[in-house]
Design a protein around this motif. Structure first.
Motif, mmCIF file in Angstrom:
data_model
loop_
_atom_site.group_PDB
_atom_site.id
_atom_site.type_symbol
_atom_site.label_atom_id
_atom_site.label_comp_id
_atom_site.label_asym_id
_atom_site.label_seq_id
_atom_site.Cartn_x
_atom_site.Cartn_y
_atom_site.Cartn_z
ATOM 1 N N HIS A 1 -4.474 -0.888 -17.317
ATOM 2 C CA HIS A 1 -5.560 -1.834 -16.963
ATOM 3 C C HIS A 1 -5.197 -3.060 -17.752
ATOM 4 O O HIS A 1 -6.125 -4.054 -17.367
ATOM 5 N N ILE A 2 -3.918 -3.376 -17.476
ATOM 6 C CA ILE A 2 -2.987 -4.335 -17.770
ATOM 7 C C ILE A 2 -2.199 -4.743 -16.237
ATOM 8 O O ILE A 2 -1.391 -4.253 -16.270
ATOM 9 N N SER A 3 -2.360 -5.643 -15.184
ATOM 10 C CA SER A 3 -1.012 -6.208 -14.669
ATOM 11 C C SER A 3 -0.557 -7.357 -14.778
ATOM 12 O O SER A 3 -0.961 -8.287 -15.478
ATOM 13 N N LEU A 4 0.584 -7.926 -13.098
ATOM 14 C CA LEU A 4 1.191 -9.151 -13.618
ATOM 15 C C LEU A 4 1.385 -9.123 -12.296
ATOM 16 O O LEU A 4 1.573 -8.519 -11.355
ATOM 17 N N ALA A 5 0.120 -10.204 -12.101
ATOM 18 C CA ALA A 5 -0.269 -11.432 -10.927
ATOM 19 C C ALA A 5 0.611 -12.594 -10.627
ATOM 20 O O ALA A 5 0.915 -13.593 -11.367
ATOM 21 N N LEU A 6 1.475 -12.503 -10.032
ATOM 22 C CA LEU A 6 2.573 -14.337 -9.122
ATOM 23 C C LEU A 6 2.435 -13.601 -7.638
ATOM 24 O O LEU A 6 1.132 -13.547 -6.702
ATOM 25 N N ILE B 1 6.449 -12.809 -0.369
ATOM 26 C CA ILE B 1 5.789 -10.842 -0.404
ATOM 27 C C ILE B 1 6.860 -9.870 -0.173
ATOM 28 O O ILE B 1 6.447 -8.900 -1.045
ATOM 29 N N GLN B 2 6.337 -9.987 1.290
ATOM 30 C CA GLN B 2 6.774 -9.775 1.994
ATOM 31 C C GLN B 2 7.913 -8.263 1.064
ATOM 32 O O GLN B 2 8.483 -7.130 1.031
ATOM 33 N N ARG B 3 9.456 -9.568 0.800
ATOM 34 C CA ARG B 3 10.258 -8.577 0.824
ATOM 35 C C ARG B 3 10.248 -7.798 -1.237
ATOM 36 O O ARG B 3 10.752 -7.240 -1.560
ATOM 37 N N VAL B 4 9.790 -9.357 -2.068
ATOM 38 C CA VAL B 4 8.916 -8.673 -3.452
ATOM 39 C C VAL B 4 8.170 -7.031 -2.911
ATOM 40 O O VAL B 4 8.676 -6.444 -4.005
ATOM 41 N N TYR B 5 7.402 -7.421 -2.278
ATOM 42 C CA TYR B 5 6.210 -5.730 -2.171
ATOM 43 C C TYR B 5 7.387 -4.192 -1.580
ATOM 44 O O TYR B 5 7.443 -3.669 -2.064
ATOM 45 N N ASP B 6 8.612 -4.790 -0.714
ATOM 46 C CA ASP B 6 9.111 -3.712 -0.487
ATOM 47 C C ASP B 6 10.392 -3.247 -1.150
ATOM 48 O O ASP B 6 9.972 -2.182 -1.961
ATOM 49 N N ALA B 7 10.607 -4.038 -2.476
ATOM 50 C CA ALA B 7 11.514 -4.051 -3.148
ATOM 51 C C ALA B 7 10.998 -3.071 -4.537
ATOM 52 O O ALA B 7 11.682 -2.151 -5.302
ATOM 53 N N LEU B 8 9.697 -3.773 -4.800
ATOM 54 C CA LEU B 8 8.877 -2.660 -5.567
ATOM 55 C C LEU B 8 8.319 -1.694 -5.620
ATOM 56 O O LEU B 8 8.237 -0.934 -6.493
ATOM 57 N N ARG B 9 7.611 -0.845 -4.228
ATOM 58 C CA ARG B 9 7.388 -0.194 -3.941
ATOM 59 C C ARG B 9 7.868 1.232 -4.060
ATOM 60 O O ARG B 9 8.173 1.880 -3.803
ATOM 61 N N GLN B 10 9.438 0.830 -3.994
ATOM 62 C CA GLN B 10 10.595 1.469 -3.778
ATOM 63 C C GLN B 10 10.671 2.875 -5.120
ATOM 64 O O GLN B 10 11.110 1.877 -6.382
ATOM 65 N N ASP B 11 10.330 3.552 -4.936
ATOM 66 C CA ASP B 11 10.266 4.779 -6.128
ATOM 67 C C ASP B 11 9.161 4.629 -6.993
ATOM 68 O O ASP B 11 9.062 4.393 -8.347
ATOM 69 N N GLY B 12 8.571 3.684 -6.353
ATOM 70 C CA GLY B 12 6.534 3.466 -7.323
ATOM 71 C C GLY B 12 5.405 3.965 -7.104
ATOM 72 O O GLY B 12 5.775 4.698 -5.467
ATOM 73 N N MET B 13 4.521 3.026 -6.496
ATOM 74 C CA MET B 13 3.298 3.988 -6.689
ATOM 75 C C MET B 13 2.528 2.617 -5.733
ATOM 76 O O MET B 13 2.339 1.804 -6.815
ATOM 77 N N VAL B 14 2.082 2.691 -4.270
ATOM 78 C CA VAL B 14 1.445 1.871 -4.195
ATOM 79 C C VAL B 14 -0.226 1.873 -4.559
ATOM 80 O O VAL B 14 -1.031 3.094 -3.972
ATOM 81 N N HIS B 15 -0.812 1.379 -5.056
ATOM 82 C CA HIS B 15 -2.698 1.221 -5.140
ATOM 83 C C HIS B 15 -2.992 0.393 -3.775
ATOM 84 O O HIS B 15 -3.807 0.769 -3.708
ATOM 85 N N VAL C 1 0.910 -2.666 -6.753
ATOM 86 C CA VAL C 1 1.759 -2.232 -6.997
ATOM 87 C C VAL C 1 2.004 -1.844 -8.104
ATOM 88 O O VAL C 1 2.740 -2.384 -8.617
ATOM 89 N N GLN C 2 3.249 -0.189 -8.589
ATOM 90 C CA GLN C 2 3.249 0.274 -9.885
ATOM 91 C C GLN C 2 4.525 0.447 -9.522
ATOM 92 O O GLN C 2 5.102 1.380 -8.638
ATOM 93 N N ASP C 3 5.420 -0.325 -9.936
ATOM 94 C CA ASP C 3 6.476 -0.089 -9.468
ATOM 95 C C ASP C 3 7.437 1.228 -10.325
ATOM 96 O O ASP C 3 7.089 2.088 -11.138
ATOM 97 N N ARG C 4 8.786 1.721 -10.864
ATOM 98 C CA ARG C 4 9.461 2.429 -10.735
ATOM 99 C C ARG C 4 9.562 2.447 -12.493
ATOM 100 O O ARG C 4 8.872 4.202 -13.363
#
Length: 136
Positions: free
Chosen positions: A79-84, A92-106, A121-124
């Motif tokens: 119920h809490i996320s951090l908005a950037l 944005i593409q670079r950060v998205y690609d990094a955060l989704r590694q071993d994470g989950m894309v919502h 994106v939920q990171d690892r």
């Protein structure tokens, strides 16, 4: 990136009540509320009054809020996320690609009707990030 990471609180149909409570508690100003019914996409009548996006703040203090869409669960931890906010598409593409590694894309990185490129994106480590690049 622009500014700071902004807390984004998600509620299960009681966002309006939470906004009123927190705005009063922090003596903050509600800076805008948009419901799902006001959005430019098909919305079931029972979801029309739910909050799609709202902001309240005071000075540099800012909180963003929404209700989950019908059928999405809200539990402690999601119920809490951090908005950037990003300054360009490459960033944005670079950060998205990094955060989704071993994470989950919502929500995949995509163009949206609110004139942004956006992803959730939920990171690892379990942290949920709302990534936004507002288009000009």
């Amino acid at each position: 990136m622009k500014g700071q990471a902004i807390p984004y609180l998600t509620f299960n149909g009681n966002a309006r009540e939470a906004i009123d409570f927190y705005a009063k508690a922090f003596e903050a100003e509600v800076q805008g509320i948009q419901t799902f019914g006001e959005a430019d996409f098909p919305t079931p009548p029972e979801a029309a009054d739910r909050i799609m996006h709202a902001r309240f703040g005071k000075g540099d203090f800012l909180i963003m809020v929404s209700d989950a869409f019908l059928g999405q669960s809200v539990e402690t931890g999601n119920h809490i996320s951090l908005a950037l906010t990003f300054e360009n598409e490459e960033e944005i593409q670079r950060v998205y690609d990094a955060l989704r590694q071993d994470g989950m894309v919502h929500m995949e990185l995509q163009d949206t009707f609110w004139n942004s490129k956006f992803a959730k994106v939920q990171d690892r480590f379990g942290v949920i990030w709302d990534l936004d690049y507002p288009k000009e």
